[in-house]
Design an enzyme around this catalytic site. Structure first.
Site, PDB file in Angstrom:
ATOM      1  N   ASP A  34      64.530  -0.698  54.165  1.00  0.00           N
ATOM      2  CA  ASP A  34      63.807  -0.970  52.923  1.00  0.00           C
ATOM      3  C   ASP A  34      63.994  -2.400  52.462  1.00  0.00           C
ATOM      4  O   ASP A  34      64.909  -3.079  52.885  1.00  0.00           O
ATOM      5  CB  ASP A  34      64.405  -0.103  51.802  1.00  0.00           C
ATOM      6  CG  ASP A  34      63.762   1.239  51.720  1.00  0.00           C
ATOM      7  OD1 ASP A  34      62.779   1.454  52.411  1.00  0.00           O
ATOM      8  OD2 ASP A  34      64.262   2.066  50.933  1.00  0.00           O
ATOM      9  N   LYS A  56      59.384  -1.498  49.977  1.00  0.00           N
ATOM     10  CA  LYS A  56      58.605  -1.076  48.829  1.00  0.00           C
ATOM     11  C   LYS A  56      58.924  -2.011  47.678  1.00  0.00           C
ATOM     12  O   LYS A  56      60.042  -2.437  47.519  1.00  0.00           O
ATOM     13  CB  LYS A  56      58.976   0.332  48.360  1.00  0.00           C
ATOM     14  CG  LYS A  56      59.347   1.308  49.432  1.00  0.00           C
ATOM     15  CD  LYS A  56      59.352   2.679  48.850  1.00  0.00           C
ATOM     16  CE  LYS A  56      60.701   3.326  48.887  1.00  0.00           C
ATOM     17  NZ  LYS A  56      60.654   4.719  48.467  1.00  0.00           N
ATOM     18  N   MET A 170      64.973   0.736  37.930  1.00  0.00           N
ATOM     19  CA  MET A 170      63.517   0.576  38.026  1.00  0.00           C
ATOM     20  C   MET A 170      62.886   0.423  36.644  1.00  0.00           C
ATOM     21  O   MET A 170      61.765   0.860  36.417  1.00  0.00           O
ATOM     22  CB  MET A 170      62.865   1.795  38.730  1.00  0.00           C
ATOM     23  CG  MET A 170      63.494   2.153  40.055  1.00  0.00           C
ATOM     24  SD  MET A 170      62.777   3.632  40.795  1.00  0.00           S
ATOM     25  CE  MET A 170      63.428   4.919  39.736  1.00  0.00           C
TER      26      MET A 170
HETATM   27  N1  SAH Z   1      69.167   3.924  45.848  1.00  0.00           N
HETATM   28  C1  SAH Z   1      69.325   2.722  45.055  1.00  0.00           C
HETATM   29  C2  SAH Z   1      68.356   2.688  43.883  1.00  0.00           C
HETATM   30  C3  SAH Z   1      66.905   2.696  44.293  1.00  0.00           C
HETATM   31  S1  SAH Z   1      65.823   2.506  42.922  1.00  0.00           S
HETATM   32  C4  SAH Z   1      70.781   2.634  44.588  1.00  0.00           C
HETATM   33  O1  SAH Z   1      71.529   3.600  44.706  1.00  0.00           O
HETATM   34  O2  SAH Z   1      71.164   1.560  44.128  1.00  0.00           O
HETATM   35  C5  SAH Z   1      65.606   0.777  42.861  1.00  0.00           C
HETATM   36  C6  SAH Z   1      66.243   0.195  41.620  1.00  0.00           C
HETATM   37  O3  SAH Z   1      67.649   0.066  41.793  1.00  0.00           O
HETATM   38  C7  SAH Z   1      65.768  -1.193  41.253  1.00  0.00           C
HETATM   39  O4  SAH Z   1      64.568  -1.139  40.534  1.00  0.00           O
HETATM   40  C8  SAH Z   1      66.905  -1.690  40.385  1.00  0.00           C
HETATM   41  O5  SAH Z   1      66.824  -1.147  39.077  1.00  0.00           O
HETATM   42  C9  SAH Z   1      68.103  -1.062  41.054  1.00  0.00           C
HETATM   43  N2  SAH Z   1      68.814  -1.961  41.967  1.00  0.00           N
HETATM   44  C10 SAH Z   1      68.961  -1.823  43.291  1.00  0.00           C
HETATM   45  N3  SAH Z   1      69.727  -2.812  43.799  1.00  0.00           N
HETATM   46  C11 SAH Z   1      70.070  -3.591  42.746  1.00  0.00           C
HETATM   47  C12 SAH Z   1      70.863  -4.767  42.599  1.00  0.00           C
HETATM   48  N4  SAH Z   1      71.453  -5.351  43.643  1.00  0.00           N
HETATM   49  N5  SAH Z   1      71.021  -5.292  41.354  1.00  0.00           N
HETATM   50  C13 SAH Z   1      70.441  -4.720  40.283  1.00  0.00           C
HETATM   51  N6  SAH Z   1      69.676  -3.614  40.350  1.00  0.00           N
HETATM   52  C14 SAH Z   1      69.495  -3.059  41.570  1.00  0.00           C
END
Ligand code: SAH
Length: 246
Positions: A34, A56, A170
């Site tokens: 991803d 995505k 998100m």
């Molecule tokens: N599975 C992922 C989340 C997926 S949804 C997890 O466990 O982290 C995607 C959202 O995760 C983004 O819109 C953002 O809000 C957050 N996100 C993912 N990586 C991030 C990062 N390095 N810093 C800040 N927000 C992050």
């Protein structure tokens, strides 16, 4: 038929990968990854490993989830070791559950390798503990993708009155509505919140504000970004350790 490892890549800092994830990545014949999985991880793969990008954008899916499910399935028919690499943890808003169901329905074996979710690690790298004795006894990880104005919302906004920590993933594009909604349910205007962008990476940036001013302060924040709402945000003043030290 192969086996699919639904694997968490961690939030960004490559060293936050688990030892188990690293092992399956080294053994993989194909890695389906991803946008949020740090691509540097792919350097750990063996020679000849295939890479399939199904990136995505936040909320806007470039490759529809149905197609991603099918790509994983087709690769499992062709390869022995398939790694489905997802940012953070595969089951925290990663749609990993849907992928697992799709494979299960087609008789493909899979396992799940949890990853360090951004929901707790980005706050940690920002010096914000999601729970703290005497401040917050729980934390919730909530989708910010759904508009708070939606009729029959599944999000229990009324229960957010307490000082428990709320982490919105998100949610950056909905921040104006989210902050407004939290004030409407009775949180004070000066209630602490923070936006953490590119958490745990060298480009991490953190904006601390209040429900009233956070929107104005975060106009140009790059994604991915998450929102932390709670009194725990105040601890950052003393606990900030990462930015400038990385
Ligand atoms: N599975 C992922 C989340 C997926 S949804 C997890 O466990 O982290 C995607 C959202 O995760 C983004 O819109 C953002 O809000 C957050 N996100 C993912 N990586 C991030 C990062 N390095 N810093 C800040 N927000 C992050």
């Amino acid at each position: 038929m192969g086996k699919v490892h639904l694997t968490g890549a961690g939030p960004g800092d490559i060293e936050l990968l688990t030892i188990k994830a690293l092992r399956v990545i080294k053994e993989a014949d194909v890695i389906i990854y991803d946008r949020l999985a740090n691509p540097d991880i792919l350097q750990e793969a063996k020679n000849g490993c295939e890479f399939v990008y199904v990136g995505k954008e936040d909320g806007r899916h470039i490759v529809p989830q149905d197609d991603i499910n099918e790509v994983i399935y087709q690769n499992a028919l062709k390869h022995e070791n398939v790694v489905r690499l997802k940012g953070g943890d595969p089951f925290v808003f990663g749609r990993g559950g849907e992928e697992a169901l799709y494979l299960r329905d087609r008789g493909i074996s899979f396992d799940v390798i949890p990853g360090i979710t951004s929901a707790i690690s980005a706050p940690a790298y920002a010096g914000i503990p999601v729970t703290h004795r005497g401040v917050s006894v729980s934390f919730r990880v909530v989708t910010g993708h759904e508009s708070p104005n939606k009729k029959e919302s599944q999000i229990p906004w009324e229960t957010f009155k307490t000082d428990d920590t709320i982490v919105f993933l998100m949610g950056l594009h909905n921040l104006p509505k989210i902050s407004k909604k939290l004030m409407e349910i009775g949180k004070p205007k000066n209630y602490p919140c923070a936006v953490i962008s590119k958490g745990t990476t060298k480009e991490q940036s953190v904006v601390v504000g209040t429900l009233e001013d956070i929107v104005a302060k975060t106009k140009d924040v790059p994604t991915p970004a998450l929102i932390v709402v709670g009194r725990v945000v105040e601890l950052r003043e003393q606990l900030q350790w990462f930015e400038g030290n990385e």
